[in-house]
Each structure stands twice: as structure tokens, then as C-alpha cells.
Motif scaffolding. Structure first.
Motif, mmCIF file in Angstrom:
data_model
loop_
_atom_site.group_PDB
_atom_site.id
_atom_site.type_symbol
_atom_site.label_atom_id
_atom_site.label_comp_id
_atom_site.label_asym_id
_atom_site.label_seq_id
_atom_site.Cartn_x
_atom_site.Cartn_y
_atom_site.Cartn_z
ATOM 1 N N LYS A 1 1.051 4.601 -2.565
ATOM 2 C CA LYS A 1 -0.194 4.753 -3.325
ATOM 3 C C LYS A 1 -0.910 6.008 -2.843
ATOM 4 O O LYS A 1 -0.809 6.384 -1.690
ATOM 5 C CB LYS A 1 -1.115 3.547 -3.114
ATOM 6 C CG LYS A 1 -0.483 2.219 -3.432
ATOM 7 C CD LYS A 1 -0.676 1.892 -4.877
ATOM 8 C CE LYS A 1 -0.160 0.476 -5.114
ATOM 9 N NZ LYS A 1 -0.166 0.089 -6.475
ATOM 10 N N SER A 2 -1.659 6.636 -3.746
ATOM 11 C CA SER A 2 -2.425 7.814 -3.343
ATOM 12 C C SER A 2 -3.928 7.579 -3.461
ATOM 13 O O SER A 2 -4.712 8.367 -2.949
ATOM 14 C CB SER A 2 -2.023 9.029 -4.181
ATOM 15 O OG SER A 2 -2.306 8.794 -5.547
ATOM 16 N N HIS A 3 -4.312 6.491 -4.135
ATOM 17 C CA HIS A 3 -5.730 6.188 -4.331
ATOM 18 C C HIS A 3 -5.992 4.701 -4.100
ATOM 19 O O HIS A 3 -5.120 3.873 -4.334
ATOM 20 C CB HIS A 3 -6.182 6.555 -5.748
ATOM 21 C CG HIS A 3 -6.188 8.018 -6.000
ATOM 22 N ND1 HIS A 3 -5.055 8.712 -6.315
ATOM 23 C CD2 HIS A 3 -7.188 8.914 -5.971
ATOM 24 C CE1 HIS A 3 -5.367 9.987 -6.472
ATOM 25 N NE2 HIS A 3 -6.659 10.134 -6.269
ATOM 26 N N TRP B 1 -6.891 -2.713 1.678
ATOM 27 C CA TRP B 1 -7.188 -1.394 2.243
ATOM 28 C C TRP B 1 -8.191 -1.490 3.374
ATOM 29 O O TRP B 1 -8.073 -0.775 4.380
ATOM 30 C CB TRP B 1 -7.654 -0.427 1.162
ATOM 31 C CG TRP B 1 -6.499 0.118 0.383
ATOM 32 C CD1 TRP B 1 -6.184 -0.146 -0.912
ATOM 33 C CD2 TRP B 1 -5.482 0.995 0.874
ATOM 34 N NE1 TRP B 1 -5.025 0.514 -1.261
ATOM 35 C CE2 TRP B 1 -4.579 1.225 -0.180
ATOM 36 C CE3 TRP B 1 -5.239 1.606 2.100
ATOM 37 C CZ2 TRP B 1 -3.458 2.046 -0.043
ATOM 38 C CZ3 TRP B 1 -4.120 2.419 2.233
ATOM 39 C CH2 TRP B 1 -3.253 2.634 1.177
ATOM 40 N N ASP C 1 -7.855 1.385 -5.300
ATOM 41 C CA ASP C 1 -8.497 0.793 -6.484
ATOM 42 C C ASP C 1 -9.661 -0.058 -5.988
ATOM 43 O O ASP C 1 -9.496 -1.222 -5.655
ATOM 44 C CB ASP C 1 -7.497 -0.053 -7.280
ATOM 45 C CG ASP C 1 -8.117 -0.683 -8.525
ATOM 46 O OD1 ASP C 1 -9.332 -0.482 -8.765
ATOM 47 O OD2 ASP C 1 -7.390 -1.369 -9.255
ATOM 48 N N SER D 1 -6.901 -5.373 -3.710
ATOM 49 C CA SER D 1 -6.632 -4.030 -3.228
ATOM 50 C C SER D 1 -7.680 -3.606 -2.203
ATOM 51 O O SER D 1 -7.369 -3.062 -1.140
ATOM 52 C CB SER D 1 -6.620 -3.048 -4.403
ATOM 53 O OG SER D 1 -6.464 -1.724 -3.956
ATOM 54 N N ASN E 1 0.816 -1.220 0.000
ATOM 55 C CA ASN E 1 0.000 0.000 0.000
ATOM 56 C C ASN E 1 0.843 1.260 0.000
ATOM 57 O O ASN E 1 0.375 2.315 -0.372
ATOM 58 C CB ASN E 1 -0.924 0.025 1.224
ATOM 59 C CG ASN E 1 -2.008 -1.019 1.139
ATOM 60 O OD1 ASN E 1 -2.346 -1.481 0.064
ATOM 61 N ND2 ASN E 1 -2.549 -1.395 2.269
ATOM 62 N N ARG F 1 -9.235 8.934 -3.034
ATOM 63 C CA ARG F 1 -7.971 9.439 -2.479
ATOM 64 C C ARG F 1 -7.816 8.949 -1.036
ATOM 65 O O ARG F 1 -8.711 9.115 -0.210
ATOM 66 C CB ARG F 1 -7.915 10.953 -2.548
ATOM 67 C CG ARG F 1 -6.590 11.517 -2.072
ATOM 68 C CD ARG F 1 -6.485 13.007 -2.273
ATOM 69 N NE ARG F 1 -6.409 13.328 -3.691
ATOM 70 C CZ ARG F 1 -5.288 13.293 -4.404
ATOM 71 N NH1 ARG F 1 -4.161 12.938 -3.842
ATOM 72 N NH2 ARG F 1 -5.307 13.612 -5.677
#
Length: 54
Positions: free
Chosen positions: A6-8, A20, A10, A16, A3, A41
Motif C-alpha cells: 500500500k502507498s496510502h 495502521w 485509508d 485500515s 499493509n 501517503r
């Protein structure tokens, strides 16, 4: 899955999404709701999930 960097999120990728959800300590459904409310975001999702409950 990694992770970091990463900025976003999925939200369409199952691995993913699971990673998250685990990272934030929430269910995938809660993560989906956060994304529907504030977008993908990571900083926005973090703020949404950690806001005080009204």
C-alpha cells in the motif's frame, strides 16, 4: 489486513485506520493528526511520526 504494497492510508476505513495505528505504534487520534498534517501517503506519515520532537 495486509499493509504491504500500500502507498496510502485509508483514513475513512476503520479497520485500515486501526491497523495502521497499530503498525506505527500510535493512537488512531495521533494517526488522524498526522494525516491532517501531511496527507495519506505512508512515507510522509512515517516521516512525520518519526521526526524528532521540538
Amino acid at each position: 489486513m495486509e499493509n504491504r504494497g500500500k502507498s496510502h492510508v485509508d483514513i475513512f476505513d476503520r479497520a485500515s485506520r486501526e491497523a495502521w495505528a497499530q503498525h506505527f505504534g500510535v493512537s488512531e487520534e495521533r494517526l488522524r493528526k498526522a494525516v491532517s498534517m501531511v496527507g495519506t501517503r505512508i512515507t510522509s506519515i512515517t516521516a512525520y511520526l518519526h521526526r524528532p520532537s521540538a
